[in-house]
Each structure stands twice: as structure tokens, then as C-alpha cells.
Scaffold this motif. Sequence first.
Motif, mmCIF file in Angstrom:
data_model
loop_
_atom_site.group_PDB
_atom_site.id
_atom_site.type_symbol
_atom_site.label_atom_id
_atom_site.label_comp_id
_atom_site.label_asym_id
_atom_site.label_seq_id
_atom_site.Cartn_x
_atom_site.Cartn_y
_atom_site.Cartn_z
ATOM 1 N N ASP A 90 -6.068 0.568 0.601
ATOM 2 C CA ASP A 90 -6.658 -0.225 -0.480
ATOM 3 C C ASP A 90 -7.772 -1.127 0.059
ATOM 4 O OD1 ASP A 90 -6.972 -1.386 -3.043
ATOM 5 O OD2 ASP A 90 -5.535 -2.966 -2.550
ATOM 6 N N LEU A 123 2.572 -3.240 -7.627
ATOM 7 C CA LEU A 123 3.539 -2.901 -8.667
ATOM 8 C C LEU A 123 4.210 -1.557 -8.379
ATOM 9 C CD1 LEU A 123 4.807 -3.599 -11.422
ATOM 10 C CD2 LEU A 123 2.918 -2.357 -12.469
ATOM 11 N N CYS A 124 3.441 -0.588 -7.943
ATOM 12 C CA CYS A 124 4.005 0.721 -7.593
ATOM 13 C C CYS A 124 4.974 0.607 -6.416
ATOM 14 C CB CYS A 124 2.901 1.713 -7.256
ATOM 15 S SG CYS A 124 1.961 2.245 -8.688
ATOM 16 N N VAL A 132 -7.424 -5.691 -9.390
ATOM 17 C CA VAL A 132 -6.584 -4.867 -10.273
ATOM 18 C C VAL A 132 -5.942 -3.716 -9.501
ATOM 19 C CG1 VAL A 132 -6.626 -3.314 -12.255
ATOM 20 C CG2 VAL A 132 -7.815 -5.500 -12.373
ATOM 21 N N VAL A 133 -6.706 -3.041 -8.659
ATOM 22 C CA VAL A 133 -6.149 -1.924 -7.885
ATOM 23 C C VAL A 133 -5.072 -2.429 -6.933
ATOM 24 C CG1 VAL A 133 -6.685 -0.197 -6.121
ATOM 25 C CG2 VAL A 133 -8.154 -0.431 -8.113
ATOM 26 N N THR A 134 -5.294 -3.568 -6.306
ATOM 27 C CA THR A 134 -4.287 -4.139 -5.408
ATOM 28 C C THR A 134 -3.017 -4.492 -6.187
ATOM 29 O OG1 THR A 134 -6.017 -4.996 -3.967
ATOM 30 C CG2 THR A 134 -3.826 -5.970 -3.734
ATOM 31 N N ALA A 135 -3.175 -5.057 -7.374
ATOM 32 C CA ALA A 135 -2.014 -5.383 -8.204
ATOM 33 C C ALA A 135 -1.245 -4.119 -8.591
ATOM 34 C CB ALA A 135 -2.450 -6.143 -9.453
ATOM 35 N N ILE A 136 -1.966 -3.060 -8.913
ATOM 36 C CA ILE A 136 -1.315 -1.798 -9.276
ATOM 37 C C ILE A 136 -0.562 -1.222 -8.077
ATOM 38 C CG2 ILE A 136 -1.743 0.609 -9.922
ATOM 39 C CD1 ILE A 136 -4.000 -0.476 -11.744
ATOM 40 N N VAL A 137 -1.170 -1.268 -6.900
ATOM 41 C CA VAL A 137 -0.506 -0.773 -5.688
ATOM 42 C C VAL A 137 0.765 -1.569 -5.434
ATOM 43 C CG1 VAL A 137 -0.719 -0.616 -3.168
ATOM 44 C CG2 VAL A 137 -2.579 0.187 -4.619
ATOM 45 N N SER A 184 -0.552 1.975 2.389
ATOM 46 C CA SER A 184 -1.165 1.814 1.062
ATOM 47 C C SER A 184 -2.089 0.605 1.023
ATOM 48 C CB SER A 184 -0.099 1.668 -0.013
ATOM 49 O OG SER A 184 0.695 2.812 -0.080
ATOM 50 N N CYS A 204 8.214 -0.937 -7.691
ATOM 51 C CA CYS A 204 9.001 0.064 -8.439
ATOM 52 C C CYS A 204 9.625 1.076 -7.490
ATOM 53 C CB CYS A 204 8.118 0.763 -9.470
ATOM 54 S SG CYS A 204 7.642 -0.304 -10.834
#
Length: 119
Positions: A55, A85-86, A78-83, A51, A89
Motif C-alpha cells: 500500500d 478493514l480487510c 481510503v485505500v489504507t482504511a480498506i486494507v 499488504s 475481517c
Amino acid sequence: MRIHINRLGAADRARLVEHRLTVEELTELHGMLLRGQQARQRALRRVAAFSLILDIVLLLMTVFVAGPTPAVLFAGVVVTAIVLLCLACTWAAAIGVFAHQYNQAVEEGYPELLGRLRL
């Protein structure tokens, strides 16, 4: 659609909390569960690496086409932060909840083994 969360079954939790297993059986169960947890951790590490590499590649391609503008850099962050976070989780759902439930049940049912058979 539902998200699968790897949890300790109610029957297994009851057996652990009520001290129904011998120490040998518990050690066997721990070994089996530990191997499963380690396999999940290895798989999650592979997914995380893939991932993050994907990215970075996509961010570099975007920078190559659009240039290093503030919007591209912001989107990359932002995309890296979302990755991330996913991935966090996913770790919690696949590894963390199960390990916490197992450890808690063993500590309740087998206080004499405190800290020895943890996942």
C-alpha cells in the motif's frame, strides 16, 4: 463463492461443553489448537506487513507520478482504511471466531479451569 470462517466443529464443541475430555486430554487439545492459532497469527502478521508495505509503495509511486494532490492523498487514506478493514475481517474469520468458540466451550464445560486453557 464462499468465505471460509475457521470455526470449532460441532462435535468438538459438544465434547468440550459436555465435559467428555479428561484434563490431560484437554491440555493436549489446547496445546495443539494453540500451535495452530499461533501459526495463523504469524501468517496474518506477514500478510499484514506485506499488504501495508505494498500500500505504501503504491501510494508513493502515485504521488511520484501525479504529485501530492488532495485527491491522491484522499485515495491513499481510503485505500489504507480498506486494507486495514480487510485485515481486521481476516483476523476475525481466521483467528477470532475460533478462539471465542473454543474459550466459551471450555468455560461452559470446565468451569474449574476458568481462564487457564484459553486461546
